[in-house]
Write an enzyme that holds these catalytic residues in place. Structure first.
Site, PDB file in Angstrom:
ATOM      1  N   THR A   4       0.800  -0.099  -3.605  1.00 44.56           N
ATOM      2  CA  THR A   4       2.030   0.125  -4.375  1.00 44.56           C
ATOM      3  C   THR A   4       3.257   0.149  -3.479  1.00 44.56           C
ATOM      4  OG1 THR A   4       0.820   1.381  -6.052  1.00 44.56           O
ATOM      5  CG2 THR A   4       3.188   1.736  -5.941  1.00 44.56           C
TER       6      THR A   4
ATOM      7  N   THR B 219      -3.031   3.776  -2.915  1.00 42.46           N
ATOM      8  CA  THR B 219      -3.536   5.138  -3.073  1.00 42.46           C
ATOM      9  C   THR B 219      -4.930   5.197  -3.699  1.00 42.46           C
ATOM     10  OG1 THR B 219      -2.438   5.370  -5.217  1.00 42.46           O
ATOM     11  CG2 THR B 219      -1.221   6.105  -3.269  1.00 42.46           C
ATOM     12  N   ASP B 220      -5.336   4.149  -4.428  1.00 40.05           N
ATOM     13  CA  ASP B 220      -6.612   4.218  -5.141  1.00 40.05           C
ATOM     14  C   ASP B 220      -7.786   4.479  -4.209  1.00 40.05           C
ATOM     15  OD1 ASP B 220      -5.305   3.799  -7.498  1.00 40.05           O
ATOM     16  OD2 ASP B 220      -6.063   1.781  -7.853  1.00 40.05           O
TER      17      ASP B 220
END
Length: 315
Positions: free
Chosen positions: A25, A98-99
């Site tokens: 992101t 971040t996942d």
């Protein structure tokens, strides 16, 4: 193919931070349909951060971290080794989605053996959002990597917080303080085993649910997995049928690690019955301790790739 760019370099003996970009992101902008897609390279991320600290940039890959493969982690670990081969490198920052940030951080933590800091960071909001958090997160991570490590091991710096990789987990889908730890105190870090090739190892995570049958376990066994991590219920329990199927896996020599879907606290092998943690432990299953299912998968993968007793990296 990865590229290396020198952003700021006043002199050949000046210490620099190497920033390795992998997408996520923090590097994303909205496409014509409004979907977030990684578009910015490492040089653009550095420029947006406004950091005054000298940096080198390596673009390793550009993807959503839900697509991060073991081969991508292998490439990332190789870039970090190359950076640390240069004595002017004070530390390394990895920009990451971040996942799966916590999973990649754990894999690097159990492999890399260098006293210099390695810091992962990213963003909850894309780069073209008027309130983008990526620049501040990256500037803070670079500042940490420019100094001697405050504690051993890989760190995650996000939303003004710095956490050790071991036990880290994503706590919220959108809040700026996205990460926390499953433990209230820092976990003991095992001795790193060195960088090993992870690609090709097939460690599968299977989720438990109340009354689950054995069909899913049998289907996984048919793929010839190198290991299985079960995301259990409570302190690490699963249904009787699933427990019996995993017991057969253990008898067949397939390593089984029991983790929990509960975000905080450790797995405890207290309960009996075919799916109880105590029973599975007596059959040879290993406890993930405080590690999330994803981090347990990485620990088991590195253990198998390095020939290390998995219990050592899970403890």
């Amino acid at each position: 193919m990865a590229s290396c760019i020198l952003m700021q370099f006043p002199g050949t003996s000046d210490p620099t931070v190497t920033v390795i970009a992998t997408g996520g992101t923090i590097a994303s902008t909205a496409d014509a349909q409004g979907a977030r897609v990684p578009t910015l390279d490492g040089a653009a991320l550095i420029a947006h951060s406004g950091t005054p600290i000298p940096t080198r940039v390596i673009d390793s890959t550009s993807l959503d971290s839900s697509s991060m493969r073991l081969a991508d982690i292998d490439e990332l670990a190789g870039h970090i080794q190359e950076a640390f081969a240069d004595p002017t490198t004070s530390g390394v920052v990895v920009t990451h989605g971040t996942d799966s940030m916590a999973e990649t951080a754990l894999a690097l933590d159990v492999m890399l053996d260098d006293e210099r800091p390695v810091v992962l960071t990213g963003a909850q909001l894309p780069a073209d959002d008027p309130h983008a958090d990526g620049p501040e997160n990256l500037a803070g991570a670079i500042a940490l990597a420019a100094l001697p490590a405050q504690q051993p091991g890989v760190q995650i710096h996000f939303g003004g917080m710095t956490l050790p990789a071991r036990g880290a987990l994503k706590r919220h889908t959108y809040e700026m303080q996205a990460f926390t730890s499953s433990a209230t105190t820092p976990l003991s870090r095992p001795r790193p085993v060195g960088v090993h090739r992870l690609a090709g190892k097939n460690v599968v995570v299977i989720a438990a649910w109340p009354g689950a049958g054995r069909a899913e376990v049998d289907a996984i066994v048919a793929t010839r997995p190198d290991g299985i991590v079960v995301a259990g219920l409570g302190a690490g329990n699963i249904s009787a049928d699933m427990g019996r199927a995993l017991g057969e896996c253990l008898q067949a020599g397939i390593p089984v690690v029991v983790s929990t879907q509960v975000p905080f606290g450790p797995v405890a092998f207290d309960y009996g019955g075919a799916g109880g943690g105590n029973t599975l432990g007596s059959l040879g299953a290993l406890s993930a301790g405080y590690l999330s299912p994803g981090q347990a998968r990485m620990a088991l993968t590195v253990a198998l790739a390095s020939g290390t007793d998995p219990a050592v990296l899970l403890a």
